[in-house]
Scaffold this active site. Structure first.
Site, PDB file in Angstrom:
ATOM      1  N   HIS A 211    -118.628 -10.474  18.675  1.00 17.24           N
ATOM      2  CA  HIS A 211    -118.045 -10.405  20.020  1.00 17.24           C
ATOM      3  C   HIS A 211    -116.617  -9.854  20.019  1.00 17.24           C
ATOM      4  O   HIS A 211    -116.138  -9.378  21.033  1.00 17.24           O
ATOM      5  CB  HIS A 211    -118.143 -11.757  20.755  1.00 17.24           C
TER       6      HIS A 211
ATOM      7  N   HIS B  51    -115.484 -11.417  12.260  1.00 15.95           N
ATOM      8  CA  HIS B  51    -114.413 -10.932  13.139  1.00 15.95           C
ATOM      9  C   HIS B  51    -113.251 -10.312  12.363  1.00 15.95           C
ATOM     10  O   HIS B  51    -112.767  -9.232  12.688  1.00 15.95           O
ATOM     11  CB  HIS B  51    -113.865 -12.074  14.002  1.00 15.95           C
TER      12      HIS B  51
ATOM     13  N   LYS C 254    -114.133  -6.925  22.783  1.00 16.67           N
ATOM     14  CA  LYS C 254    -112.830  -7.200  23.407  1.00 16.67           C
ATOM     15  C   LYS C 254    -112.063  -5.881  23.579  1.00 16.67           C
ATOM     16  O   LYS C 254    -111.876  -5.152  22.601  1.00 16.67           O
ATOM     17  CB  LYS C 254    -112.001  -8.144  22.516  1.00 16.67           C
TER      18      LYS C 254
ATOM     19  N   GLU D 298    -106.085 -20.335  15.757  1.00 18.59           N
ATOM     20  CA  GLU D 298    -106.671 -21.056  16.893  1.00 18.59           C
ATOM     21  C   GLU D 298    -106.044 -22.436  16.988  1.00 18.59           C
ATOM     22  O   GLU D 298    -105.711 -23.044  15.960  1.00 18.59           O
ATOM     23  CB  GLU D 298    -108.177 -21.225  16.681  1.00 18.59           C
TER      24      GLU D 298
ATOM     25  N   ARG E 213    -135.744 -25.029  24.787  1.00 13.20           N
ATOM     26  CA  ARG E 213    -136.731 -26.029  24.354  1.00 13.20           C
ATOM     27  C   ARG E 213    -137.036 -27.044  25.451  1.00 13.20           C
ATOM     28  O   ARG E 213    -138.115 -27.582  25.535  1.00 13.20           O
ATOM     29  CB  ARG E 213    -136.202 -26.763  23.124  1.00 13.20           C
TER      30      ARG E 213
END
Ligand code: BG6
Length: 488
Positions: A178, A240, A182, A216, A55
């Protein structure tokens, strides 16, 4: 400019990548560095060019200088490959909701078919595709690559998928997860289907339970707006974790081609037993981190005024022949004690025990632990009496067969593989619309049941292993000394 796209019998290799959301966090942290690595390793097709779209009002040089300053990873920007990438990078500033403006702005690059990577919020997918279509950039063999999340629930995902199919056939729609890029995740397939020893016992007859843990230490920091709408269930489990579960639980595909692999994953996702209000009381825990200490650093809690969870523990059931009666425990959370992603398969005890020591009740079942990140290790827990003296040869103890990756091996960013596959037209590591919808159907059953029974997120201190109520969901790899204790 003349197209250098290479056409094979069935698929075309594309040499133009449009990156929508080029000034966003994902692009700066992962996508641009991934492309720079592919340039460095000469893996991109000849004539490759990147058209970055955002943008902010800048010209090509302005964007290049901006990137030189804004790429968070110093190493990624101070090298020849990065400069080489900048030399083939163009920048277009455009309002994605203005179809005519988009068509005009992109038309100078419409001389070749392209892959358009939409690293933008899902509500912009359809307007962006309208602009791409108007520019002729969705005509075959052009492709569209979509970053998660695909919608917010089943209804919105269905609508997005239906609209997408109006722009391009399914074989030109690449939905990214994603985790599939891996290498350690792909190794789950390698282990399962490359070893008689494992596939032979991959069945409810021999397997007691499966644990999938994605812990995490990072918090929600900086993504509160998005996260408050999604929470751990929609942000991590829907995609995931369910992809990991599907790889663990699917039937053997006849080959690794996109059709066979994805069809088997879809069947597993469709076989997930929807949760009722009664189920969620017993089989789920929601948590939300309060202030605490992570890696020796004091951190604030997640205080957004929504009900969103930052931790979720679930006991999933797969209603098919292979997995009848086997619980799949899924646990994920932010600001937990350690960063780790692991899959633990616990086998059933042997059917008859002939040893005095230890007694049957304290024999350890066989376990296969596949740790995917940050370290990659495989541990197989066995019972044996290796190295015992002759008179102790039938006194069993738990032993472990351990494999680990050399600490010096550096992994590629997951997106490197996925970007390359998208340019080459290989869909095996992308998710189909049907998989996405099957996953949402299960997730919706949980969130509806939570709403129905008023299940709220229990607080847990940052740096712990989640709320006390979730203790029974944690895999045995979480040491007893750091497990949350009820009433604490
Ligand atoms: C993203 C989620 O898809 O995956 C993030 O939106 C999460 O909330 C991230 O932190 C985890 O990915 P990785 O590769 O760091 O395990």
């Amino acid at each position: 400019m003349k197209s250098s796209a290479v056409t094979s019998a069935a698929v075309t290799t594309l040499d133009t990548l449009f990156l929508f959301g080029a000034t966003g966090d994902l692009s700066r942290r992962y996508l641009i560095p991934s492309i720079a690595h592919l340039v460095r390793d000469r893996l991109l097709p000849p004539g490759f060019r990147l058209v970055a779209i955002g943008r902010q009002d800048m010209d090509d040089d302005g964007f290049r200088s901006w990137l030189r300053k804004e790429l968070p990873d110093q190493r990624a920007r101070n090298n020849a490959a990065f400069e080489q990438l900048l030399a083939v990078t163009h920048y277009v500033a455009v309002d994605l909701s203005d179809r005519a403006a988009m068509a005009a702005a992109l038309s100078p690059y419409a001389d070749r078919p392209a892959a358009s990577y939409l690293a933008i919020p899902p509500d912009l997918f359809v307007p962006t595709c309208e602009g791409l279509q108007a520019a002729g950039l969705l005509d075959a063999p052009s492709r569209v690559v979509l970053e998660k999340p695909i919608g917010h629930d089943l209804a919105s995902a269905r609508e997005i998928n239906a609209r997408l199919r109006g722009f391009a056939d399914e074989d030109r729609i690449f939905r990214i997860d994603h985790y599939l890029g891996k290498a350690p995740v792909q190794n789950l397939l390698a282990l399962r289907f490359g070893n008689t020893l494992l596939e032979a016992v991959w069945h409810h007859r021999w397997i007691e339970s499966v644990d999938i843990l994605v812990a995490e230490t990072a918090g929600v920091d900086g993504r509160e707006g998005y996260y408050a709408r999604y929470g751990a269930l929609r942000d991590m489990v829907q995609n995931h974790m369910l992809q990991l579960l599907a790889l663990i639980a699917m039937e053997p595909p006849s080959s690794l081609d996109a059709g066979s692999l994805r069809e088997e994953k879809r069947k597993v996702l469709r076989a997930l037993r929807p949760m009722t209000a009664e189920d969620v009381c017993a089989d789920s825990v929601r948590g939300r981190y309060a202030e605490g200490v992570v890696d020796g650093r004091a951190v604030p809690g997640f205080t957004h005024d929504s009900e969103t969870e930052t931790f979720v523990a679930l006991r999933a059931r797969i209603d098919n022949w292979r997995w009848a009666g086997v619980p799949f425990r899924l646990v994920t959370g932010k600001r937990l004690a350690h960063r780790t992603t692991e899959v633990l398969v616990t086998f059933k005890p042997v059917s008859h025990w002939i040893f005095d020591k230890p007694p049957y009740s304290s024999a350890m079942p066989n376990r296969l632990l596949m740790r995917l990140q940050p370290e990659e290790t495989i541990e197989l827990g066995l019972m044996g009496s290796l190295a015992a003296p002759e008179w102790g040869g039938t006194e069993l103890q738990p032993l472990s067969l351990d494999l680990s990756m050399p600490a010096t091996t550096q992994r590629r960013i997951a997106y490197e593989r996925l970007i390359l596959d998208a340019l080459h037209g290989n869909q095996a590591l992308f998710v189909t619309g049907e998989e996405v919808e099957a996953a949402w159907a299960w997730i919706d059953s949980i969130s509806a049941a939570w709403d129905g029974c008023g299940e709220t997120a229990k607080p847990y201190p940052a740096g712990s292993w989640g709320p006390a109520e979730a203790a029974d969901f944690l895999p045995i790899t979480v040491p007893a000394s750091s497990r949350p204790v009820a009433g604490s």
